[in-house]
Enzyme design. Structure first.
Site, short mmCIF file in Angstrom:
data_model
loop_
_atom_site.label_atom_id
_atom_site.label_comp_id
_atom_site.label_asym_id
_atom_site.label_seq_id
_atom_site.Cartn_x
_atom_site.Cartn_y
_atom_site.Cartn_z
N TYR A 148 0.82 -1.23 0.00
CA TYR A 148 0.00 0.00 0.00
C TYR A 148 0.85 1.28 0.00
CZ TYR A 148 0.40 -0.24 5.18
OH TYR A 148 0.86 -0.31 6.47
N LYS A 163 5.52 5.04 4.41
CA LYS A 163 6.06 4.06 3.45
C LYS A 163 6.10 4.64 2.04
CE LYS A 163 6.57 0.24 6.12
NZ LYS A 163 7.85 -0.48 6.32
#
Ligand code: HXC
Ligand code: NAP
Length: 282
Positions: A148, A163
């Protein structure tokens, strides 16, 4: 598939290496000949992992550090240089995460995750790459992101934001530092059952079964599968792979984005149970 001397003569610093996927990567890299230097906050898991590696005939040492603290990271890198030589590779694996409705998050909760994942990865990257560039050495960075990171995901907003930042850093530095022979790649894992992830993201057996039922292969990843991929990407056999993010999720995100969309219809009781579990955790 991987020769036993694939990483002979190499020295790899792995963050978050006392548990879960970091531990699996440390064990596998050591088995393939690398000296591994393990970094995380808690001493006991690091010590146990290093002991296990040495018992199997490998080379391992460790230092505690919170990757949010640049000075602590610098001290850990200096210790690594004393133990082996300056590590030639870095695996940015340390992370924090939890499931939460975003409107319930405190600013400090956001800062904790972004601090560990994004700033922590930057701190370790900076500490090692400065040394490589100054000494004229090549280097190798592997960032552990998630599927994701590319798509976003509800209910893990601090992790998704951090991330994504690490993924952008991967691609950007791969280009900026290619001239120094520093490769920067990433791995995007789908779900791998680890104590750290499951205790924070999978609140019940029913939630796990539901997630599994949606998986095209009807199984989660095995840590050793990810460890083999990491070893390959770190090895000289992958010398022309740079700026890449390799997904390892059994096809889970191939047609549908990864992440926690399946919780969009979760009843309010689900979230209350999750919050109650957190309150009871020591
Ligand atoms: C909402 C939370 C929370 C939760 C903590 N906080 N847990 N908010 N829901 N479940 C808030 C706290 O209230 C606090 O804010 C702030 O976050 C910092 O919490 P601390 O406990 O003081 O922080 P710290 O000791 O630094 O702990 C960091 C942590 C913890 C991230 C919160 O969970 C941790 O140590 N995690 C490390 C391991 C981990 O998370 N592994 C999972 C990786 S799996 P206030 O405002 O109260 O001060 C992964 C990807 C999986 O990353 C993807 C699967 C597909
Ligand atoms: P894990 O066992 O909880 O690993 C996280 C590690 O990070 C722990 O060893 C922890 O050790 C360390 N860490 C946390 N905060 C730190 C800090 N501030 N400073 C230094 N170290 C810190 O979970 P995991 O599942 O193996 O996750 C490993 C990596 O894979 C993470 O990057 C995660 O985002 C990624 N990932 C996992 C999955 C999955 O399904 N398991 C999926 C996608 C991506 P200490 O607590 O001792 O510091």
């Amino acid at each position: 598939m991987l020769r036993n001397d694939l990483l002979a003569g190499r020295s790899i610093l792995i963050t978050g290496a006392g548990t879960g996927l970091g531990r699996a990567m440390a064990l596998r890299c050591a088995e393939l000949g690398a000296g591994v230097f393990l970094v995380a906050r808690r001493e006991a898991p690091l010590e146990e992992t290093a002991r296990e590696i040495r018992a199997r005939g490998g080379r391992a040492a460790w230092a505690t550090a919170d990757v949010r603290d640049f000075a602590a990271v610098e001290r850990a890198v200096a210790r690594a240089a004393e133990e082996f030589e300056t590590p030639d590779s870095l695996v940015n694996n340390a992370a924090g995460n939890f499931l939460a409705r975003t409107e319930r998050l405190s600013p400090n909760a956001f800062a904790a995750i972004v601090g560990i994942v994004l700033q922590g990865s930057f701190h370790c990257t900076l500490a090692l790459a400065r040394r490589w560039i100054e000494a004229g050495h090549s280097g190798n960075i592997l960032n552990i992101v998630t599927t994701y990171a590319a798509t976003g995901s509800p209910f893990v907003i601090p992790s998704a934001a951090a991330k994504s930042g690490v993924l952008a850093m991967t691609r950007s530095l791969a280009v900026e530092w290619a001239r120094y022979r520093i490769r920067v790649n990433a791995i995007a894992p789908g779900p791998f059952p680890t104590e750290g992830a499951w205790s924070r993201l999978v609140p019940s057996a029913a939630a796990e079964q539901e997630w599994l039922a949606q998986h095209p292969m009807r199984r989660f990843g095995r840590p050793e599968e990810l460890a083999d991929l990491a070893a390959f990407l770190l090895s000289d056999r992958a010398d022309y792979i740079n700026g890449e993010c390799v997904t390892i999720d059994g096809g889970a995100s191939a047609c549908a984005p990864g992440g926690f969309r399946h919780l969009l219809d979760a009843p309010v009781e689900f979230w209350e149970q999750l919050e109650e579990q957190r309150r009871r955790r020591p």
